[in-house]
Design an enzyme around this catalytic site. Structure first.
Site, PDB file in Angstrom:
ATOM      1  N   SER A 304       0.840  -1.118  -0.281  1.00  6.15           N
ATOM      2  CA  SER A 304       0.085  -0.119   0.001  1.00  6.15           C
ATOM      3  C   SER A 304       1.062   1.264  -0.052  1.00  6.15           C
ATOM      4  O   SER A 304       2.266   1.139   0.175  1.00  6.15           O
ATOM      5  CB  SER A 304      -0.928   0.056   1.142  1.00  6.15           C
ATOM      6  OG  SER A 304      -0.236   0.189   2.389  1.00  6.15           O
ATOM      7  N   LYS A 305       0.232   2.454   0.002  1.00  2.00           N
ATOM      8  CA  LYS A 305       1.105   3.839  -0.195  1.00  2.00           C
ATOM      9  C   LYS A 305       1.824   3.614   1.220  1.00  2.00           C
ATOM     10  O   LYS A 305       3.085   4.235   1.132  1.00  2.00           O
ATOM     11  CB  LYS A 305       0.096   4.855  -0.150  1.00  2.00           C
ATOM     12  CG  LYS A 305      -0.168   5.208  -1.594  1.00  2.00           C
ATOM     13  CD  LYS A 305      -1.872   5.429  -1.750  1.00  2.00           C
ATOM     14  CE  LYS A 305      -2.693   4.102  -1.554  1.00  2.00           C
ATOM     15  NZ  LYS A 305      -3.829   4.267  -1.617  1.00  2.00           N
ATOM     16  N   ARG A 306       1.399   3.266   2.397  1.00  2.00           N
ATOM     17  CA  ARG A 306       2.296   3.020   3.605  1.00  2.00           C
ATOM     18  C   ARG A 306       3.468   2.326   3.415  1.00  2.00           C
ATOM     19  O   ARG A 306       4.593   2.642   3.971  1.00  2.00           O
ATOM     20  CB  ARG A 306       1.537   2.856   4.670  1.00  2.00           C
ATOM     21  CG  ARG A 306       0.661   3.866   5.336  1.00  2.00           C
ATOM     22  CD  ARG A 306       1.254   4.404   6.482  1.00  2.00           C
ATOM     23  NE  ARG A 306       1.823   5.782   5.986  1.00  2.00           N
ATOM     24  CZ  ARG A 306       1.190   6.841   5.571  1.00  2.00           C
ATOM     25  NH1 ARG A 306      -0.252   6.994   5.579  1.00  2.00           N
ATOM     26  NH2 ARG A 306       1.725   8.136   5.352  1.00  2.00           N
ATOM     27  N   HIS A 307       3.345   1.276   2.520  1.00  2.00           N
ATOM     28  CA  HIS A 307       4.404   0.218   2.742  1.00  2.00           C
ATOM     29  C   HIS A 307       4.961  -0.083   1.457  1.00  2.00           C
ATOM     30  O   HIS A 307       4.758  -1.003   0.762  1.00  2.00           O
ATOM     31  CB  HIS A 307       3.750  -1.066   3.089  1.00  2.00           C
ATOM     32  CG  HIS A 307       3.790  -1.119   4.714  1.00  2.00           C
ATOM     33  ND1 HIS A 307       2.582  -1.479   5.472  1.00  2.00           N
ATOM     34  CD2 HIS A 307       4.840  -1.248   5.510  1.00  2.00           C
ATOM     35  CE1 HIS A 307       3.020  -1.480   6.769  1.00  2.00           C
ATOM     36  NE2 HIS A 307       4.354  -1.302   6.881  1.00  2.00           N
ATOM     37  N   ALA A 309       4.682   0.639  -1.557  1.00  2.00           N
ATOM     38  CA  ALA A 309       3.979   0.708  -2.860  1.00  2.00           C
ATOM     39  C   ALA A 309       3.831   2.410  -3.602  1.00  2.00           C
ATOM     40  O   ALA A 309       3.055   2.965  -3.986  1.00  2.00           O
ATOM     41  CB  ALA A 309       2.453   0.436  -2.945  1.00  2.00           C
TER      42      ALA A 309
END
Length: 544
Positions: A304-307, A309
């Site tokens: 995800s954007k947090r992780h 991506a």
RNA sequence: GCCCCUAUCGUCUAGCGGUUAGGACGGCACCCUUUCAAGGUACAAACAGGGGUUCAACUCCCCUUGGGGGCACCA
């Protein structure tokens, strides 16, 4: 059960624009004993190495719903590599059949990402090609014709069910713990009635999935994948807005564009039988399917954007090199013996789409960072200096006059090349070269380790250093000789003396090599800063 | 709930029935050293579990468990 996997290859691709000389079609001896279509379930030995079967036509087919992230980009990298490996073509097709999800500008961003990575395409949305257009919203007639053929042959039917009914149906099925799926209500409408109503009523077109039997899809990586037809429902192929769903667009376009290998994420595997059914109903030869797993976030779960991506363009902004990204993404989910650093041209030679790992891989940012450092260090010095210059033009404060002094950058580039993994790390390492004035750090910063509580001694030592510098030619060699001599003469460990000087001259405890740095900064500023530091330490000593 | 895919160090992987289970990142220790890096050397670290098949299973088959995905008028 051998789908016509080679049909696309036999057709060839007349008039295809080529951006590079065609590779000689070497005959791979392994091809003879391991034809792709014949792999058996669980028998990996038959497809250890993908046989060289001639030039492949592969495509990267993103939806314009935003910027491509690492997961979809790895897909593009693998496809591109495979196309280049076989001397085939790589195409870019835009899958914009869902108007509501379209994000303006994303097509340009997608193409920009590919360009930055150096993944060139032979046919595509922007440059056209023999099977243009390469944008699905411009190919509606083709889908309509295909849908009509399926309607005519009885493989499809119009469905007039309202969305509300479908929602209610789904809810009820879930409540009863049954598999959700269309119940086939409109299947029962007589074809003549259905056709008549279709002329005036809003409707979708559904594919009539056989109720009995099973459908087998041959996957290059796993062999046959069998799905019972009863687990498939009558899926929509044409929406009420007359746009096709992916299920229809994929067979139509990949056939029209002579795609030989369909590479896509394995989230498509469960619906691959639907596609196979359509290929068969339309009389199209099936392509070779390659479903590969996605990339996972560090903690597990979806990226995800947090992780991690981040979009490719963000990696560009952070100072990653395209070659490093390509190398890294290519080897996450695939390996080649003991090799880790595999340059692009080598990847083209050795990458094997058929040897890709089947389990999802985790995105390892530490390894990427390390790898980027390797690529940065391997750059020719002049090229590295260019990257650094471009980065600094952007990162340095506006007070620093532009264009930047290239001689200065050329001077410190060798000093920092082994000290950066990302271009973004350059600035803190070199900003003191650009500072008009480096303020003396607080005394406590000098008085650590050996100097703890010894401000007067520290000041004295700096005094000795200053004296030793008197009349010295301002070159790194001469500076080193003089300062080493000073340390020795004063009975000081060189590290202890040099750390004081480093902090005084650069304002930092961590810097590029001291003497080279001092030589670049110049005599006057260095001496001024040393005097200032000496004075500061003296007053600290008095105050204490 | 149903369906599909999958499983070697913490992570990415090599391994193709007989190996001291290899490499890389990361970790740790040491060396080098003016800081930080880079570099060098060493060490720790894995075949998820259970059944088969076989003279022999990390390798082949099955089950369990774990992980991933799918079941839209999204792709």
């Amino acid at each position: 059960m051998a789908p016509h996997v080679h049909a696309g290859l036999e057709r060839g691709a007349p008039g295809v624009r080529r951006t590079r000389a065609a590779r000689p079609a070497r005959r791979d001896p392994r091809a003879a004993r391991a034809p792709c279509g014949d792999a058996r379930a669980g028998d990996r030995s038959a497809r250890v190495t993908t046989p060289f079967a001639g030039p492949a036509r592969v495509r990267f087919a993103p939806s314009p719903t935003g910027e491509p992230h690492v997961g979809s980009i790895r897909q593009a990298i693998w496809a591109w590599l495979y196309a280049r490996h076989t001397g085939g073509q790589f195409l870019v097709r835009i899958e914009d059949t869902d108007q509501s999800r379209e994000v303006p500008g994303s097509i340009e961003r997608i193409l920009e990402s590919l360009r930055w990575l150096g993944l060139d395409w032979d046919e595509g949305a922007d440059i056209g090609g023999p099977y243009a257009p390469y944008v699905q919203s411009q190919r509606l007639e083709g889908y309509h014709a295909a849908a009509q053929r399926l309607l005519d042959s009885g493989d499809a039917y119009p469905c007039f069910c309202a969305p509300e009914r479908l929602d209610a149906l789904r809810k009820q099925q879930q409540a009863e713990r049954r598999s959700p799926g269309y119940d086939g209500m409109c299947r029962a409408i007589a074809p003549a009635d259905a056709a008549a109503r279709a002329r005036s009523e809003p409707h979708v077109v559904r594919f009539k999935v056989p109720r009995e039997g099973a459908t087998t899809v041959e996957d290059l990586l796993r062999g046959p994948v069998v799905v019972e037809n009863r687990t498939l429902d009558d899926f929509v192929i044409l929406k009420s807005d007359r746009f096709p769903t992916y299920h229809l667009a994929h067979p139509v376009d990949d056939t029209a564009m002579r795609i030989t290998h369909v590479t896509r994420g394995d989230e498509w595997l469960p619906s691959a039988p639907r596609h196979a059914l359509i290929f068969d109903a339309l009389g199209y030869p099936r392509p070779i399917y390659v479903h590969n797993p996605i990339i996972l976030a560090p903690g597990g779960g979806k990226l995800s954007k947090r992780h991690g991506a981040k979009s490719v363009l963000e990696f560009a902004d952070d100072g990653y090199l395209p070659d490093a990204i390509v190398n890294f993404l290519c080897i996450t989910g695939w390996g080649h013996g003991d090799d880790t650093i595999i340059p692009r041209h080598e990847l083209i030679k050795v990458f094997d789409i058929g040897a890709v790992s089947l389990a999802p891989a985790t995105f390892d940012i530490d390894k990427l960072n390390w790898m980027n450092g390797v690529y940065l260090r391997n750059l020719p010095e002049a090229e590295l200096a260019e990257h650094i210059a471009a980065r600094l033009e952007h990162d340095l404060p506006i007070e620093v006059p532009r264009p930047l002094d290239r001689a200065l950058i050329a001077a410190f580039t060798p000093l920092i090349r082994e000290r950066v993994q990302l271009l973004a790390e350059v600035l803190p390492l070199v900003e003191f070269f650009y500072a008009m004035d480096v303020p003396t750090p607080p005394a406590e910063e000098f008085l650590t380790r050996r100097w703890k509580g010894r401000a007067a001694d520290a000041a004295g030592s700096l005094g000795i250093a200053i004296a030793a510098l008197d009349g010295v030619a301002w070159t790194s060699e001469a500076l080193e000789v003089a300062l080493r001599g000073a340390a020795e003469g004063a009975g000081l460990a060189v590290g202890d003396l040099f750390s004081l000087i480093r902090l005084a001259v650069t304002g930092k405890a961590v810097t590029p090599p001291l003497f080279e740095s001092m030589a670049i900064v110049g005599a006057a500023p260095c001496l001024a800063r040393l005097h200032a530091a000496e004075a500061a330490l003296r007053s600290a000593a008095v105050g204490a």
